[in-house]
Design an enzyme around this catalytic site. Sequence first.
Site, short mmCIF file in Angstrom:
data_model
loop_
_atom_site.label_atom_id
_atom_site.label_comp_id
_atom_site.label_asym_id
_atom_site.label_seq_id
_atom_site.Cartn_x
_atom_site.Cartn_y
_atom_site.Cartn_z
N HIS A 84 0.81 -1.21 0.00
CA HIS A 84 0.00 0.00 0.00
C HIS A 84 0.85 1.27 0.00
O HIS A 84 0.42 2.32 -0.45
CB HIS A 84 -0.92 0.03 1.22
CG HIS A 84 -1.89 -1.11 1.28
ND1 HIS A 84 -2.87 -1.31 0.33
CD2 HIS A 84 -2.02 -2.13 2.17
CE1 HIS A 84 -3.57 -2.39 0.64
NE2 HIS A 84 -3.07 -2.91 1.74
N HIS A 109 5.72 7.04 6.37
CA HIS A 109 5.41 6.49 5.06
C HIS A 109 5.01 7.61 4.12
O HIS A 109 4.80 8.75 4.54
CB HIS A 109 4.30 5.44 5.16
CG HIS A 109 3.03 5.99 5.71
ND1 HIS A 109 2.74 6.02 7.05
CD2 HIS A 109 1.96 6.58 5.10
CE1 HIS A 109 1.55 6.59 7.24
NE2 HIS A 109 1.06 6.93 6.06
N HIS A 111 2.74 9.00 0.47
CA HIS A 111 1.61 8.88 -0.45
C HIS A 111 1.95 9.67 -1.71
O HIS A 111 2.54 10.76 -1.62
CB HIS A 111 0.32 9.42 0.18
CG HIS A 111 -0.11 8.68 1.41
ND1 HIS A 111 -0.95 7.58 1.37
CD2 HIS A 111 0.19 8.88 2.72
CE1 HIS A 111 -1.14 7.13 2.60
NE2 HIS A 111 -0.46 7.90 3.44
N GLU A 122 -2.43 13.66 0.21
CA GLU A 122 -3.76 13.36 0.73
C GLU A 122 -4.44 14.64 1.21
O GLU A 122 -5.58 14.91 0.86
CB GLU A 122 -3.65 12.34 1.86
CG GLU A 122 -3.11 11.00 1.38
CD GLU A 122 -3.53 9.85 2.26
OE1 GLU A 122 -4.15 8.90 1.74
OE2 GLU A 122 -3.22 9.89 3.47
N HIS A 135 3.92 11.16 6.00
CA HIS A 135 3.27 11.03 7.31
C HIS A 135 4.24 10.41 8.30
O HIS A 135 4.81 9.35 8.03
CB HIS A 135 2.01 10.15 7.22
CG HIS A 135 0.91 10.78 6.44
ND1 HIS A 135 -0.18 10.06 5.96
CD2 HIS A 135 0.69 12.06 6.06
CE1 HIS A 135 -1.00 10.87 5.32
NE2 HIS A 135 -0.49 12.10 5.36
N THR A 217 -5.83 7.41 7.45
CA THR A 217 -6.30 7.62 6.08
C THR A 217 -6.42 6.31 5.30
O THR A 217 -6.68 6.33 4.11
CB THR A 217 -5.37 8.59 5.33
OG1 THR A 217 -4.07 7.98 5.21
CG2 THR A 217 -5.25 9.91 6.07
#
Length: 337
Positions: A84, A109, A111, A122, A135, A217
């Site tokens: 992910h 991590h 995104h 995000e 994050h 999230t």
Amino acid sequence: MLFFALLVKVTWILAADGGHHWTYEGPHGQDHWPTSYPECGGDAQSPINIQTDSVIFDPDLPAVQPHGYDQPGTEPLDLHNNGHTVQLSLPSTLHLGGLPRKYTAAQLHLHWGQKGSQEGSEHQINSEATVAELHVVHYDSESYGSLREAAQKPQGLAVLGILIEVGETENQAYGHILSHLHEIRHKDQITSVPPFNVRELLPQQLEQFFRYNGSLTTPPCYQSVVWTVFHRRAQISVEQLEKLQGTLFSTEEEPLAPLIQNYRIPQPLNQRTIFASFVQGETLCPPGEMLGLGVGILAGCLCLLLAVYFIAQKIRKKRLGNRKSVAFTSARATTEA
């Protein structure tokens, strides 16, 4: 095997699927998350679109203080492709100050969007997304014994959100992560990263931020997060962004699916309040910029004073010349009379 078992045990719950398969798009995509994870349909979900004209300035919000970030120890850090996102484990010596309780770091991590996209964050500010978002996840270690326990409790987690944009030069701090992506291209692969200054992943200036109560999230979307989203952004180069967007896969076997567009769309704010540590429109300069500004103002004032001095000298000389001319003319007239 023991090491792997321990690693799985402490792996961040953000990526846990609780026995259910989930994705960002398709039949198991984010529109369908509430079916398997009811809390994903709650009224305090994240991320959100931060509309700056509706935030509330709170002068009592203390500055965020990352402790130990610049000295993460000597042990290597685990970098994991969990299907992910790409996730980096963090030692428990890192924690946050400036919050009601002590929040200990667990992992960070990223995104991002699809290849070539300029959207991947995000959180959005005034409906504007950036190319990626970092994050940094912490848990309330004063009240709870583990990340897993804290994740289900009100304000059990504290997450720092850093919006990332494209800059002109390579970001060496992010390079410590991105340069190892080729080692974990497939889901569930793990590699070791030498410890580095994690503080350099954050913006230089941390005083300006937004604060609100929200959620994870990703499933299970627990509404337990104290969010801090920084106003200033981090920057990575075009080449680094391309590496992030084009290296990883979300599967371990054929057919390989690229790991892209792993961001959730903004969720309704509902009745929540977003607080800001600064007045909108007020821009605080980093120390280097403030020094340069001060030197520039000082130099400008000095030039102005010199100009005034020379003009005054010129006027004085002219007046003295006029006086001598008048005196000479008067003396000559007296003599001739």
